[in-house]
Motif scaffolding. Structure first.
Motif, PDB file in Angstrom:
ATOM      1  N   ASN A   1       0.691  -0.866  -0.111  1.00  0.00           N
ATOM      2  CA  ASN A   1      -0.159   0.183  -0.001  1.00  0.00           C
ATOM      3  C   ASN A   1       1.224   1.269   0.248  1.00  0.00           C
ATOM      4  OD1 ASN A   1      -3.371  -0.998   0.192  1.00  0.00           O
ATOM      5  ND2 ASN A   1      -2.011  -2.128   1.590  1.00  0.00           N
ATOM      6  N   ASP A   2       0.267   2.596  -0.241  1.00  0.00           N
ATOM      7  CA  ASP A   2       0.978   3.481  -0.210  1.00  0.00           C
ATOM      8  C   ASP A   2       1.706   3.495   0.978  1.00  0.00           C
ATOM      9  OD1 ASP A   2       1.476   5.907  -1.690  1.00  0.00           O
ATOM     10  OD2 ASP A   2       0.208   6.704  -0.451  1.00  0.00           O
ATOM     11  N   LYS A   3       3.197   3.673   0.673  1.00  0.00           N
ATOM     12  CA  LYS A   3       3.933   4.520   1.748  1.00  0.00           C
ATOM     13  C   LYS A   3       4.994   3.770   2.490  1.00  0.00           C
ATOM     14  CE  LYS A   3       2.555   9.832   2.005  1.00  0.00           C
ATOM     15  NZ  LYS A   3       2.412  10.543   3.436  1.00  0.00           N
ATOM     16  N   ASP A   4       4.270   2.041   2.052  1.00  0.00           N
ATOM     17  CA  ASP A   4       4.747   1.288   2.461  1.00  0.00           C
ATOM     18  C   ASP A   4       6.162   0.744   1.668  1.00  0.00           C
ATOM     19  OD1 ASP A   4       2.484   0.230   3.928  1.00  0.00           O
ATOM     20  OD2 ASP A   4       1.868  -1.494   2.540  1.00  0.00           O
ATOM     21  N   THR A   5       6.996  -0.052   2.898  1.00  0.00           N
ATOM     22  CA  THR A   5       8.792   0.032   3.066  1.00  0.00           C
ATOM     23  C   THR A   5       8.729  -1.595   2.236  1.00  0.00           C
ATOM     24  OG1 THR A   5       9.174   1.238   4.190  1.00  0.00           O
ATOM     25  CG2 THR A   5      10.422  -0.523   3.573  1.00  0.00           C
ATOM     26  N   LEU A   6       9.275  -1.772   1.450  1.00  0.00           N
ATOM     27  CA  LEU A   6       9.458  -2.699   0.039  1.00  0.00           C
ATOM     28  C   LEU A   6       9.745  -4.026   1.620  1.00  0.00           C
ATOM     29  CD1 LEU A   6      10.654  -2.251  -2.940  1.00  0.00           C
ATOM     30  CD2 LEU A   6       8.354  -2.848  -2.317  1.00  0.00           C
TER      31      LEU A   6
ATOM     32  N   HIS B   1      15.545   0.356   2.470  1.00  0.00           N
ATOM     33  CA  HIS B   1      16.008   1.388   1.621  1.00  0.00           C
ATOM     34  C   HIS B   1      14.480   2.131   0.717  1.00  0.00           C
ATOM     35  CE1 HIS B   1      19.850   1.761   3.577  1.00  0.00           C
ATOM     36  NE2 HIS B   1      18.857   2.589   4.420  1.00  0.00           N
ATOM     37  N   TRP B   2      14.007   1.754  -0.120  1.00  0.00           N
ATOM     38  CA  TRP B   2      12.783   1.201  -0.506  1.00  0.00           C
ATOM     39  C   TRP B   2      11.265   1.868  -0.478  1.00  0.00           C
ATOM     40  CZ3 TRP B   2      13.976   1.413  -5.992  1.00  0.00           C
ATOM     41  CH2 TRP B   2      15.514   0.947  -6.117  1.00  0.00           C
TER      42      TRP B   2
END
Length: 253
Positions: free
Chosen positions: A131-136, A141-142
């Motif tokens: 979802n929006d603004k999740d970290t991979l 760092h993504w």
């Protein structure tokens, strides 16, 4: 982070190399699977199991077609927006999937590529929901940005330390000018997505069909101003053609 660019069937493929694993920024097409595996094994000289994560930015054949086969070959996890799995569901969805496969072959022919096997299961089964603004996962760092418009589930991914982002099909280039993609299913959401990118701190944008472009070379205001106000996709195009023909017949009589 080292970002490798591979020449795909009809699009650029971006593979992010980290010391502890590899990240594929899109699911590419089925025709690209062997090339991606060969690049990892022979050019990077790393085991295929080093591919940890595949992001599917949206469900079109050149962005999702290779994801599940790559998962099978490498053990990588597949990540996508929650709406991605429903994009091609139902009779209308299957019809759209068939049209999109034919369009992929048409584009390939235009650039001198022969027909390759590109069919893939139109219903995605991702391991990870983004979802929006999740970290991979695995790559903190993504960050994910939800950038719908082309479809209802488009994702972009940003490498925070270097301020670089892969935005898939948010922008394409026609006659040397950056323009909205086709289809454009949600024009209002598309303009909001462009505003989000324009207001971000991103300095360099990577697209599937456009060379890497610095922010200073993108006139977001111009694209927003000239973006369609109504959807432009297979269904609307067909309906418009039918209306024009019927109107022409009416005028004749």
């Amino acid at each position: 982070m080292r970002l490798h660019t591979l020449s795909g069937y009809i699009q650029h493929i971006y593979l992010a190399e980290h010391d502890d694993g590899l990240l594929l920024l899109d699911g590419c097409s089925r025709a690209d699977v062997n090339a991606v595996c060969d690049y990892i094994a022979h050019t990077l000289q790393r085991p295929l199991t080093q591919l940890k994560l595949i992001v599917v930015t949206h469900m079109h054949p050149d962005h999702a077609g290779g994801a599940m086969l790559l998962r099978k070959k490498t053990g990588a996890k597949v990540a996508a927006h929650p709406k991605a799995a429903n994009w091609y569901k139902g009779v209308a969805g299957r019809t759209a999937h068939g049209i999109d496969l034919l369009l992929t072959w048409w584009v390939a022919g235009r650039i001198g590529k022969r027909k390759m096997p590109i069919w893939y299961n139109p219903v995605l089964a991702p391991d990870i929901i983004l979802n929006d603004k999740d970290t991979l996962p695995y790559f903190n760092h993504w960050q994910v940005l939800y950038t719908p418009g082309h479809t209802d589930h488009d994702l972009s991914v940003v490498h925070l330390p270097t301020k670089q982002a892969y935005i898939a099909d948010v922008l394409v280039k026609v006659k040397g000018e950056l323009v909205p993609p086709y289809p454009l299913c949600h024009p209002n959401q598309y303009r909001e997505s462009l505003k989000k990118l324009a207001q971000s701190y991103i300095e360099t944008f990577f697209c599937a069909h456009v060379p890497p472009t610095p922010r200073r070379d993108i006139n977001f205001g111009h694209v927003i101003l000239n973006a369609p106000r109504k959807p432009k996709n297979h269904w609307h195009s067909s309906k418009n053609r039918i209306k024009k023909k019927l109107f022409g017949l009416t005028q004749e009589h």
